[in-house]
Design a protein around this motif. Structure first.
Motif, PDB file in Angstrom:
ATOM      1  N   MET A   1       0.830  -1.193   0.000  1.00  0.00           N
ATOM      2  CA  MET A   1       0.000   0.000   0.000  1.00  0.00           C
ATOM      3  C   MET A   1       0.881   1.267   0.000  1.00  0.00           C
ATOM      4  O   MET A   1       1.887   1.335   0.675  1.00  0.00           O
TER       5      MET A   1
ATOM      6  N   VAL B   1     -12.524  -0.231   6.164  1.00  0.00           N
ATOM      7  CA  VAL B   1     -11.440  -1.035   5.587  1.00  0.00           C
ATOM      8  C   VAL B   1     -11.665  -2.497   5.922  1.00  0.00           C
ATOM      9  O   VAL B   1     -12.256  -2.836   6.956  1.00  0.00           O
TER      10      VAL B   1
ATOM     11  N   GLN C   1      -6.957  -4.944   4.206  1.00  0.00           N
ATOM     12  CA  GLN C   1      -6.440  -3.578   4.059  1.00  0.00           C
ATOM     13  C   GLN C   1      -5.802  -3.117   5.362  1.00  0.00           C
ATOM     14  O   GLN C   1      -4.757  -2.452   5.362  1.00  0.00           O
TER      15      GLN C   1
ATOM     16  N   SER D   1      -2.481  -4.500   5.567  1.00  0.00           N
ATOM     17  CA  SER D   1      -1.558  -3.754   4.702  1.00  0.00           C
ATOM     18  C   SER D   1      -1.131  -2.460   5.365  1.00  0.00           C
ATOM     19  O   SER D   1       0.042  -2.056   5.320  1.00  0.00           O
TER      20      SER D   1
END
Lengths: 756, 331
Positions: free
Chosen positions: B8, B209, B213, B216
């Motif tokens: 990310m 999220v 995510q 990440s």
């Protein structure tokens, strides 16, 4: 997350309040007090006792104490003013309380009093030998000198916040003995001064939380100290030599005044010896001693016959002085300064000497006044004398008769032929002793001879004795002792009784405020001249030395009745007198040192002041120069792209420190940026520039090593931001920022407690 | 510790973070600082201790965070009679398979909300706290790993309240950050009345999220750069807390570690890829405040209400610690 920053600021303010006492800088002031105490102690070689030291310490305490008090009361900005007022009030109260309103506020009378004190102090300083008695006028002058130095130190330590520069006023105090004739610099005081100064540096640096930055402070300090040591040596003065040779205060000592006389005359500095006034406002020669035994190799002063009953209250009229010779009664007041002589400087012939402190007796043959136990230093006495003013006719009348009782003054050892020959040539064609005397005098004053204090030394005939007189008559260059001994010796070969006198020529007058003139006599006025005996008149002085002294009326061929010089050996202009002695008042002395004690005295006073001023100027320009070079180097480095963001940051911080922003080492770049953005004088472009520099330095210092910022573009940002910062301060502050850039000394930021 | 290192970018991270904070802000009015600190803890894989009087939204904050992230959430209400096995889970004999089977307790979730943790007995408290530190549970000789990421959000009432067992120092040290909510200001309280009138805003909160995510994001935080200068600065502050005469107990090495990890999360939340001394400064009180014990002569103890003197001491230490700007540089 601004709250954390805000809270920290609040907390700092809180801390500031709790350390209000700390903010007064009492510790630094205390160290300064000790430093001045030690440094002032070094003046003990100049001044007697401890009273003056205590007085100076009072001043130091007043200045530093009022500064502390002002800061305690939160008037930190005004502390120099407060200290100055306190100092002024103390001085007024101490010296002129009765003239001032409420004992403090000065009036016109106070100014007059101060002027009197200044004049008195000049006399006191001039007349006293070292160590001097610190009388009230001297204490006044000390207050005027020491007070401002303490003020400067206080301002440097607190207002300008450059404690390292306090070394300058300290060194200025320390230097005073070194620049004063006869006073030695005290090694102990030097160590003490240096130690207390270092203490001050350490202390002020430690309060910044670190010893970093000590190096530049030490550098400035050592420049100050070394400058202080080198300066006296570099000054164009031989005073150093006198001090070094341990000549002591004596000008004419009892050993052999003649030897000393040459040395004293050759000295380039002329120091005040005495001053006198006369009732008639006319100057006269002052005798110390006479020499009449010419038989020895080295001539010496006569051992006076000191009869215990010969107190100089009343001295009879000199023997052999007939009633018809005009005698003018003269009253003089003589104040002896730095003259360590067993003989008293008195005119001839004296009739009484009063108000003496020492045990002085007069010698009946020579009318000199001498003491077995005391020296002339510091005597202030009144002397009455008969100024004998014989007419040329009366002198002519003496003819060639040598009365009984003065035959001793004709005795000569085997003299070189040149003396008698020259005497005969010089007096060819004249008959009477008077004519011969004038002829001899004018012969020696003629262009054949040259006045020189150096030649006899260089050519090895500097000394006394008839052989030396012979050499002098060949070489025809010398100074008073040679001219006087030549005339005296030649006179004896011609049958005229003669003797030599050691003393002072008339000196020079000053414009004293009152009606009566004050005549100042310095070491340059040391002199020797012959006295010749005339029947019916007695001993009469002549002046054979060129360009020195003053021709008496009866010996001046320019005066009607005085025989013109007609000696065969004299050619051309020989007879012309070199001194316009007909004028009332003294002639200017021949020395190259100027025409009066005041000028020379001022010069002497100016030396240390000029030196100190020079030192201050050089030292105060030095930081500005270093700072400017550093700034240029930094900006050039940025422009060329060689520099890093750190360089831009350093320059920005340095400028901020210069303009008086207190930056701390404990600040993060972001906090610094925030403060700089709020600084006075900041424009929007300036704020942006500061932010860009801050971001660049953050990236460079805390980001990944690979992400180096391009510093080239920062050069313009630095230029904009520093210009903004500088525009934010006003005139005097900007001058200070330029002359004494804080950043040089204080790159770490400064004592947080002082920023409130 | 097999954490998938996300690829990310910092910008994506920033926008996700903004979304999470924005969501939570609809639930908790006017407490952005507390929300940011809570998110910091989550992203730095730490545990959060929320300490305050009842009714200021401690549980609400914990639950809002849980709702914003699409992850497993369990809530444990601590009571005096709660047993350790009520947290960790128990082995139950499965008669069909003729063996003991482990029934996981509520601690097996990404986000564990421990309400009023100081109301449970110390024994029960330590069961939770040990799992927090070790990331695994041992029951009957078998070891069961906890979920990744794993964050405990514990709330605590001030120790003066009746029927509470205050957390001992050693236990407090395991929480990365302590925050206290504080009362909302007037405007926020009025807004709160209005929004709660019809329904709970918590219900309207949807996950922003996914767990992936979030993983990440945590991976990105781990990769935030900490320069040697900042490390030095952090250690200097920790060292100073151990030397300071106003403190009886200084920061532990774990506290230093937590401080740096939290600072990394804060830097990422700020959109930066490196830690600044400012991050350390800002987090010094939240991270260190609950771990330090003032010397006897300093008034106040460890509770949030009396911690102001501790905060003062930390502020003083931070304010006095020089910021290292590189070798040979004094400016």
């Amino acid at each position: 997350m601004v709250w954390a920053v805000r809270m920290r600021d609040l907390l700092k303010r809180d801390l500031l309040n709790t350390v209000r006492w700390e903010r007064t800088g009492w510790r630094t002031s205390g160290i300064l007090l000790v430093a001045f105490a030690v440094t002032l102690g070094g003046l003990h070689t100049m001044l007697e006792g401890v009273g003056w030291w205590l007085w100076c310490m009072v001043l130091v305490v007043v200045v530093l104490g009022s500064g502390v008090a002002a800061r305690w009361a939160g008037l930190g900005r005004w502390s120099p003013l407060v200290s100055t007022l306190a100092l002024a009030a103390t001085i007024v109260t101490r010296f002129a309380a009765d003239t001032a309103w409420l004992g403090v506020i000065p009036t016109g009378d106070t100014i007059l009093r101060f002027r009197t004190l200044l004049v008195d102090a000049t006399y006191s300083i001039t007349w006293q030998s070292t160590p001097a008695n610190a009388d009230v006028p001297i204490q006044f002058v000390m207050a005027l000198g020491i007070g401002p130095l303490v003020l400067i130190a206080e301002a440097l330590a607190f207002s300008v916040r450059l404690p390292a520069l306090t070394g300058i006023p300290l060194v200025a105090v320390f230097l005073v003995p070194g620049l004063t004739p006869d006073a030695e610099t005290s090694g102990l005081a030097f160590i003490g001064t240096a130690a207390s100064y270092l203490w001050l540096l350490m202390s002020t640096q430690r309060s910044l939380g670190s010893y970093r930055g000590l190096a530049p402070a030490l550098a400035i300090g050592s420049i100050a100290v070394i400058g202080g040591l080198v300066l006296p040596a570099a000054l164009p003065s031989t005073e150093q030599g006198i001090t070094a040779s341990e000549a002591g205060p004596s000008v004419v000592t009892g050993v052999n005044p003649i030897v000393r006389l040459g040395e004293d005359l050759r000295r380039t500095d002329d120091r005040p010896v005495l001053s006198y006034t006369t009732a008639s406002n006319k100057p006269y020669y002052l005798r110390l001693t006479t020499i009449s035994d010419f038989s020895q190799d080295g001539w010496g002063p006569e051992q006076p016959v000191l009869d215990r009953s010969n107190r100089p209250h009343t001295i009879p009229r000199p023997s052999g002085l007939q009633a018809d010779v005009r005698v003018r009664e003269e009253v003089g007041f003589i104040s002896v300064g730095n003259l360590a002589s067993p003989w008293l400087p008195v005119p001839y012939p004296i009739s009484s000497v009063t108000q003496l402190n020492g045990d002085w007796l007069w010698d009946k043959d020579t009318l000199t006044v001498a003491s077995n136990t005391d020296l002339a230093i510091g005597e202030n006495f009144t002397v009455r004398s008969h100024v004998i003013e014989p007419t040329p006719e009366q002198l002519q009348r003496a003819g060639t008769t040598v009365p009984d009782g003065v035959e001793d003054y004709l005795e000569l050892p085997a003299v070189p032929a040149i003396i008698a020959d020259t005497a005969r040539e010089a007096t060819a064609g004249v008959d009477t002793n008077y004519e011969k005397a004038v002829a001899l005098q004018q012969y020696l004053r003629s262009a054949l001879f040259r006045y020189s204090e150096q030649t006899p030394v260089a050519e090895g005939y500097d000394g006394t004795g008839v052989d030396m007189v012979g050499v002098f008559l060949e070489r025809r260059a010398g100074y008073c002792i040679h001219f006087a001994s030549a005339m005296a010796t030649m006179a004896r070969t011609l049958g005229i009784p003669s003797r030599m006198v050691i003393g002072f020529q008339q000196g020079s007058s000053t414009n004293s405020p009152g009606d009566s003139k004050i005549f100042e006599v310095t070491t340059d006025d040391l002199h020797s001249w012959p006295e010749l005996y005339f029947e019916g008149i007695g001993w009469v002085a002549f002046e054979p030395t060129q360009s020195r002294g003053r021709l008496p009326d009866y010996a001046n061929p320019g005066i009607a009745g005085v025989p013109a010089a007609i000696g065969g050996a004299i050619s051309g202009n020989a007879g012309a007198p070199r001194d316009d002695s007909g004028l009332d008042g003294p002639a200017a002395p021949s020395g190259s040192q100027g025409s009066g004690w005041f000028v020379s005295g001022q010069w002497r006073l100016l030396l240390p002041i000029a030196g100190a001023v020079l030192l201050v100027i050089v030292l105060s320009l030095l930081p500005a120069g270093v700072r400017m070079l550093r700034h240029r180097r930094n900006v050039a480095g940025l422009r060329s792209g060689r520099g890093s963001a750190m360089l831009a940051w350093r320059e920005l911080r340095a400028t901020a420190t210069d303009v008086g922003l207190a930056l701390r080492r404990t600040e993060t770049p972001r906090e610094t940026v925030e403060r700089l953005r709020r600084a006075r004088g900041m424009t929007q472009s300036g704020r942006d520039a500061v932010s860009r520099i801050g971001a660049a330095v953050e990236r460079e210092r805390f980001g990944r090593p690979s992400e180096l910022a391009d510093s080239g573009s920062l050069a313009d940002d630095v230029a904009v931001a520093t210009a903004c910062l500088r525009s934010g301060i006003a005139g005097p502050e900007r001058l200070r920022a330029t002359l004494w850039p804080n950043s040089l000394v204080n790159r770490n930021g400064r004592l947080a407690a002082r920023t409130g | 510790m097999t954490m998938a290192t996300g690829t990310m970018g910092i910008d994506t991270f920033h926008s996700f973070a903004a979304d999470i904070i924005g969501g939570i802000e609809t639930v908790i009015d006017g407490k952005r600082d507390a929300i940011e600190l809570a998110l910091t803890t989550l992203l730095a894989e730490g545990h959060l201790l929320i300490e305050d009087v009842p009714g200021v939204g401690k549980t609400m904050l914990a639950r809002a965070i849980a709702r914003s992230v699409d992850c497993t959430v369990n809530r444990i209400q601590f009571t005096p009679d709660l047993l350790p096995s009520d947290i960790t889970g128990v082995s139950v004999y499965n008669q069909a398979e003729m063996e003991f089977q482990f029934k996981p307790g509520p601690v097996f979730a990404n986000l564990v909300i421990g309400d009023e943790i100081n109301r449970a007995s110390p024994k029960t408290q330590s069961a939770l706290l040990e799992s927090m530190e070790e990331g695994q549970i041992s029951v009957d000789g078998a070891t069961y790993p906890l979920a990744r990421p794993f964050t405990v959000v514990a709330t605590q009432n001030p120790v003066e309240m009746e029927g509470t067992y205050p957390l001992p120092e050693a236990q407090r040290d395991r929480f990365m950050i302590r925050i206290s909510m504080g009362y909302p200001d007037e405007a926020a309280e009025v807004t709160m009345l209005r929004t709660r009138e019809t329904s709970s805003p918590l219900d309207r909160l949807t996950p922003v999220v996914t767990l992936e995510q979030l993983t990440s994001m945590i991976g990105l935080v781990r990769n935030i750069y900490v320069s040697p200068a900042v490390e030095q600065y952090t250690v200097a502050i920790s060292q100073e807390t151990r030397r300071d005469r106003d403190l009886r107990l200084g920061a532990s090495p774990r506290a230093t570690l937590h401080l740096v990890r939290a600072a990394k999360a804060r830097a990422a939340l700020d959109g930066r890829e490196f830690v600044l001394p400012d991050d350390i400064d800002a987090l010094a009180v939240p991270v260190l405040g609950h771990r330090l014990i003032a010397a006897a002569r300093v008034a106040g103890g460890a509770s949030a209400f009396q911690a102001s003197s501790i905060a003062d001491i930390i502020h003083r230490i931070v304010a006095a610690t020089p910021v290292p700007l590189g070798a040979g540089e004094s400016a």
